[in-house]
Design an enzyme around this catalytic site. Structure first.
Site, PDB file in Angstrom:
ATOM      1  N   SER A   1      -1.517   4.288   3.015  1.00 43.05           N
ATOM      2  CA  SER A   1      -2.363   4.916   1.991  1.00 43.05           C
ATOM      3  C   SER A   1      -2.593   6.400   2.253  1.00 43.05           C
ATOM      4  CB  SER A   1      -3.700   4.177   1.874  1.00 43.05           C
ATOM      5  OG  SER A   1      -3.497   2.818   1.543  1.00 43.05           O
TER       6      SER A   1
ATOM      7  N   SER B   1       0.801  -1.220   0.000  1.00 42.55           N
ATOM      8  CA  SER B   1       0.000   0.000   0.000  1.00 42.55           C
ATOM      9  C   SER B   1       0.834   1.271   0.000  1.00 42.55           C
ATOM     10  CB  SER B   1      -0.933   0.007   1.223  1.00 42.55           C
ATOM     11  OG  SER B   1      -1.876  -1.018   1.117  1.00 42.55           O
TER      12      SER B   1
ATOM     13  N   HIS C   1      -0.984   5.786   8.306  1.00 40.27           N
ATOM     14  CA  HIS C   1      -0.760   4.522   7.610  1.00 40.27           C
ATOM     15  C   HIS C   1      -0.332   4.793   6.167  1.00 40.27           C
ATOM     16  CE1 HIS C   1      -1.966   0.098   7.062  1.00 40.27           C
ATOM     17  NE2 HIS C   1      -1.146   0.138   8.084  1.00 40.27           N
TER      18      HIS C   1
ATOM     19  N   GLU D   1     -10.472   6.492   2.257  1.00 36.28           N
ATOM     20  CA  GLU D   1      -9.998   5.110   2.192  1.00 36.28           C
ATOM     21  C   GLU D   1     -10.833   4.180   3.064  1.00 36.28           C
ATOM     22  OE1 GLU D   1      -6.000   2.395   3.009  1.00 36.28           O
ATOM     23  OE2 GLU D   1      -6.405   4.149   4.252  1.00 36.28           O
TER      24      GLU D   1
ATOM     25  N   HIS E   1      -0.936  -9.904  -0.589  1.00 32.59           N
ATOM     26  CA  HIS E   1      -1.673  -9.210  -1.651  1.00 32.59           C
ATOM     27  C   HIS E   1      -1.625 -10.045  -2.925  1.00 32.59           C
ATOM     28  CE1 HIS E   1      -0.623  -5.156   0.463  1.00 32.59           C
ATOM     29  NE2 HIS E   1      -1.551  -5.843   1.108  1.00 32.59           N
TER      30      HIS E   1
ATOM     31  N   ASP F   1      -5.810  -0.105  -4.339  1.00 31.23           N
ATOM     32  CA  ASP F   1      -4.358  -0.034  -4.481  1.00 31.23           C
ATOM     33  C   ASP F   1      -3.771  -1.344  -4.999  1.00 31.23           C
ATOM     34  OD1 ASP F   1      -5.167  -1.207  -2.116  1.00 31.23           O
ATOM     35  OD2 ASP F   1      -3.723  -0.175  -0.847  1.00 31.23           O
ATOM     36  N   HIS F   2      -4.402  -2.449  -4.628  1.00 30.86           N
ATOM     37  CA  HIS F   2      -3.920  -3.775  -5.042  1.00 30.86           C
ATOM     38  C   HIS F   2      -5.028  -4.777  -4.781  1.00 30.86           C
ATOM     39  CE1 HIS F   2      -3.632  -4.539  -0.767  1.00 30.86           C
ATOM     40  NE2 HIS F   2      -2.912  -3.437  -0.647  1.00 30.86           N
TER      41      HIS F   2
END
Length: 525
Positions: free
Chosen positions: A196, A131, A194, A359, A483, A405-406
């Site tokens: 993100s 992230s 964090h 987010e 991920h 993001d993934h």
């Protein structure tokens, strides 16, 4: 002669059909199941049996597309952008959420947006991203190395020296918006420091440097020369100029010797109280600012008169939305939708417009624990926040972009019946005669639910899958599921939404958003 040939062909056809049928019985995996459980499910929507149903549905979609095309860019540039990020929200996650909401034919709110594309999520040095490097891509427009935020790929993770060089810093779209006179803000269900949200304002060689103590403990670097992420939020220009900051993470703003409002200690070792520093800065500049830590506190803020809003609603991450709904937390902790609504009310006062980053962070965290039900519950709330934002804004002047993001390694499998609960068991058995779940992971802690050293694959009951803490099966044992490396969806509605069609680098996303706002290095292109 012709009759003989015809009879021969008919006999041969029958023989072949028999072979195929026998083959199907011998190899049941060709039908997707070794044993079906129960009888065939009944279709709940009888209209779907008619071809006319699907033709009419396609005609309605086509009509909507034509109307959308006619409205393209009718009003020029976008005034505002709300950028929603579902952390770890793979295409599979979106699909499974539809079923959790009631049926596979459902749509979550953002799937109704007129434009859709795919972005490629890899880091410069990794096929499967985290992230941090992705935040640099979708907010700064530059691909970076795994574990780094707001710096280019010259900076490797843990590099105490190269990461301090401003020449390697990557500006985010938040800075471009601020330079253009727009207000900016961020909302997250993670810690506001964090990876993100850090992409909005931070420049660091390690995503873990959320407080001063972590700089040395995580990498052995000096906390004096390597400014931690919380300090960057309070002291550096982009962070201190964010009009709205809401999420969790109080612990990174207070010292280990200090307890927060809920009695939990901080993580800092420099004696600083960054919450008080943030308030003092706003007071010095005669700015109307409010700090809140609870849902009640947020409800008491006069958002029409507040210029700066800092809301830290948890010592670490905010609760999962499902847990929020199932407990008294919902009385003291705001939901993502409630935070989003408050942020828009603060930002919309600027006549020049705004850029807001929102987010849904805990979609990702539940996947890491292979707790699929919790992940899908948070995706439902994420969808609800987007729907509320679209209701509060105009499609004429506000571009809303939704992406991830993934991805993650969760898959949907087993040929379940249409009305089977997505979080439950498939309607068939494996070759070992045991049931299996519709959702499963390639790796992660759910391995312990899958295999037993003595007996092989473990038996799973329907009752187990009803537990929200149930860890779904995984093939490879890991403490935390990884991920996925597949492309993620991008959904767009509003001015210049058509830019987000097709397949492109994740780093193209802020460029397209900046062009829609006509700001930063992509203005007037």
């Amino acid at each position: 002669m012709m009759n003989i040939r015809f009879l021969f062909a008919l006999a041969l056809t029958g023989l072949l059909m028999g072979v195929v049928a026998a083959s199907d019985r011998a190899h049941p995996r060709s039908t997707g199941a070794s044993t079906r459980l129960g009888s065939a499910s009944h279709l709940t929507n009888e209209a779907e049996r008619e071809a006319s149903y699907w033709i009419a549905k396609a005609q309605n979609t086509l009509s909507e597309k034509l109307q959308q095309s006619a409205k393209l860019n009718a009003n020029g540039n976008a005034k505002n952008i709300i950028f929603f990020l579902g952390d770890g929200m793979s295409i599979h996650t979106v699909t499974a959420t539809r079923n959790l909401m009631g049926d596979s034919a459902n749509q979550v709110s953002f799937e109704k947006f007129p434009y859709f594309g795919l972005s490629k999520t890899y880091c410069v040095d990794r096929q499967v991203a985290d992230s941090a490097c992705t935040a640099t891509a979708y907010l700064g427009g530059v691909k970076a190395n795994y574990g780094t935020i707001g710096v280019n790929a010259k900076v490797k993770r843990h590099d105490c020296t190269t990461g301090q060089n401003p020449d390697n810093f990557v500006d985010s779209i938040a800075k471009w918006a601020q330079d253009a006179g727009k207000d900016t803000g961020l909302v997250t269900t993670a810690r506001v420091t964090h990876a993100s949200p850090g992409g909005m304002y931070a420049h660091t060689a390690n995503r873990d440097w959320e407080n001063d103590a972590a700089v040395f403990s995580k990498s052995g670097c000096s906390a004096k020369s390597n400014v931690d992420i919380a300090r960057q939020l309070v002291e550096w220009n982009v962070g201190k100029n964010l009009k709205v900051v809401m999420g969790g993470g109080r612990r990174n703003f207070i010292n280990t010797t200090v307890n927060d409002e809920e009695g939990l200690p901080g993580k800092r070792t420099d004696g600083r109280n960054l919450i008080q520093d943030w308030l003092k800065d706003k007071e010095t500049n005669n700015q109307q600012a409010a700090y809140v830590w609870s849902k009640k506190g947020l409800s008491l803020v006069d958002l029409d008169k507040t210029e700066y809003l800092l809301g830290l609603f948890a010592n670490s991450h905010c609760p999962y939305n499902g847990d929020l709904e199932r407990s008294n937390y919902k009385l003291v902790k705001p939901s993502l939708t409630e935070m989003t609504e408050a942020a828009i009310k603060v930002l919309q006062k600027n006549k020049n417009g705004y850029f807001l980053f929102v987010e849904g962070a805990r979609i990702d965290m539940a996947h890491h624990d292979t707790r699929a039900r919790k992940s899908l519950e948070d995706t439902v709330e994420f969808s609800r926040a987007i729907e509320r934002a679209r209701e509060m804004t105009s499609e004429e002047d506000t571009l809303i972009v939704v992406t991830s993001d993934h991805s993650h390694t969760m898959t949907i499998n087993g040929y379940p019946y249409r009305d089977s609960a997505i979080t439950g068991l498939s309607d068939s058995l494996g070759a070992d005669g045991l049931p299996f779940t519709i959702l499963s992971y390639a790796n992660g802690p759910g391995f312990s639910s899958t295999y037993n050293e003595q007996t092989g694959r473990s038996e799973i009951t329907a009752e187990q899958t009803e537990n929200v803490r149930f860890e779904y099966p995984a093939t490879v044992p890991l403490d935390s599921e990884t991920h996925g490396g597949d492309d993620v969806g991008v959904f767009a509605s509003g001015p210049f939404a058509q830019y987000f069609s097709g397949n492109y680098e994740q780093s193209n996303i802020p460029a397209m958003m900046a062009r829609a706002l006509n700001i930063g290095p992509y203005a007037n292109i």
